[in-house]
Enzyme design. Structure first.
Site, PDB file in Angstrom:
ATOM      1  N   SER A 155      -5.584  -3.974   4.075  1.00  0.00           N
ATOM      2  CA  SER A 155      -6.682  -3.638   4.987  1.00  0.00           C
ATOM      3  C   SER A 155      -7.687  -4.779   5.020  1.00  0.00           C
ATOM      4  CB  SER A 155      -7.377  -2.360   4.513  1.00  0.00           C
ATOM      5  OG  SER A 155      -8.613  -2.163   5.173  1.00  0.00           O
ATOM      6  N   TYR A 204     -11.844   3.087  -1.646  1.00  0.00           N
ATOM      7  CA  TYR A 204     -10.783   2.533  -0.804  1.00  0.00           C
ATOM      8  C   TYR A 204     -10.758   1.015  -0.907  1.00  0.00           C
ATOM      9  CZ  TYR A 204      -8.014   1.561   3.403  1.00  0.00           C
ATOM     10  OH  TYR A 204      -7.053   1.113   4.278  1.00  0.00           O
TER      11      TYR A 204
END
Length: 281
Positions: free
Chosen positions: A139, A152
């Protein structure tokens, strides 16, 4: 016909990658934690005319017994894999102080330890054949931590550091490690992920503001999962794949900015973009 195992294939990027690779002639093992959620994948495979090239298996990357059962069912000794796509992932939104250890560990179990566990199980097969591809869907959060996604972001930073180190170790065996790093993508992770906003939280003004602002950002900028799927397929088919493969303008910008633009300036840019100066504490 080369074969690939994909985790988290019931929706989003995993689903799109399963369809894209099957269309390109790959034999796909599409895995998911709950096979009752395979309906969307089945429909898209049928529409693309590639249902016969995709095998759907149950796999929970946080469960060692599930990993062992899936690998045993695939009979890798006689039907070896060429590649694995680590796509399964979860997220949770909230200020760090408001998150429990269990919630943070849950994110790390899927996004980090799950990748390690499945890779460890597949490496002997790749080494024996002296070739293999390990592709990890990371990501843009691996380039810059943003408020309310600390767990995250930590999981993506961790998996990228591990991947960089692993690449050295497995290269002599002909094994390639690749990262695909998307920005915002139109998947159900935005709606499915818990958003922790306790009424008594001292961070509540920030949380409520970003709860709405992030949805607006995603609506404006999110890319289609099929774009990521094409990057995944190109990386798996490249003779010498790049280690990092960003997807989308924000991911490319954050990748470029990392280590070049001072962190304090990046925080100001982020705060201005998301209107954090308008929060009333």
């Amino acid at each position: 016909m080369p074969s690939v195992l994909i985790t988290g294939a019931n929706s989003g990027i995993g689903l799109a990658a399963s369809v894209e690779l099957a269309k390109r002639g790959w034999r796909v093992v599409a895995t998911m934690r709950d096979r009752t959620k395979r309906g969307g994948l089945d429909r898209q495979l049928a529409a693309a005319g590639v249902s016969d090239d995709v095998r759907i298996e149950q796999l929970d990357v946080t469960d060692e017994k599930s990993i062992d059962a899936t690998i045993a069912a695939l009979d890798l000794a006689h039907h070896p894999l060429e590649a694995v796509v680590h796509n399964a992932g979860i997220a949770i939104g909230g200020a760090f102080e408001d998150l429990s250890d269990a919630e943070i560990r849950g994110v790390m179990e899927v996004n980090f330890f799950g990748v390690l566990a499945l890779t460890r199980r597949l490496l002997p097969t790749f080494r024996a054949r002296r070739r293999g591809r390990i592709l990890i869907v990371s990501s843009e959060a691996a380039f810059a931590g943003h408020p309310t996604i600390s767990a995250y972001a930590a999981s993506k930073w961790a998996v990228e550091g591990w991947a960089e180190a692993l690449a050295y170790e497995v290269a002599p065996f002909g094994i390639e490690v690749t990262l695909v790093e998307p920005g915002a993508i139109k998947t159900n992770i935005w709606k499915a992920s818990p958003r922790i906003i306790p009424k008594e939280s001292p961070y509540r003004p920030l949380l409520r503001h970003l709860d709405a602002a992030v949805d607006i950002h995603v609506e404006k900028t999110a890319r289609e999962p099929e774009e990521v799927a094409r990057v995944i397929a190109n990386a798996l088919e490249a003779r010498k794949p790049r280690f990092r493969n960003t997807v989308g303008p924000t991911a490319r910008m954050l990748h470029f900015a990392r280590g070049k633009i001072p962190a304090r300036l990046m925080r100001r840019i982020f705060a201005r973009y998301f209107g954090l100066h308008r929060i009333r504490w």
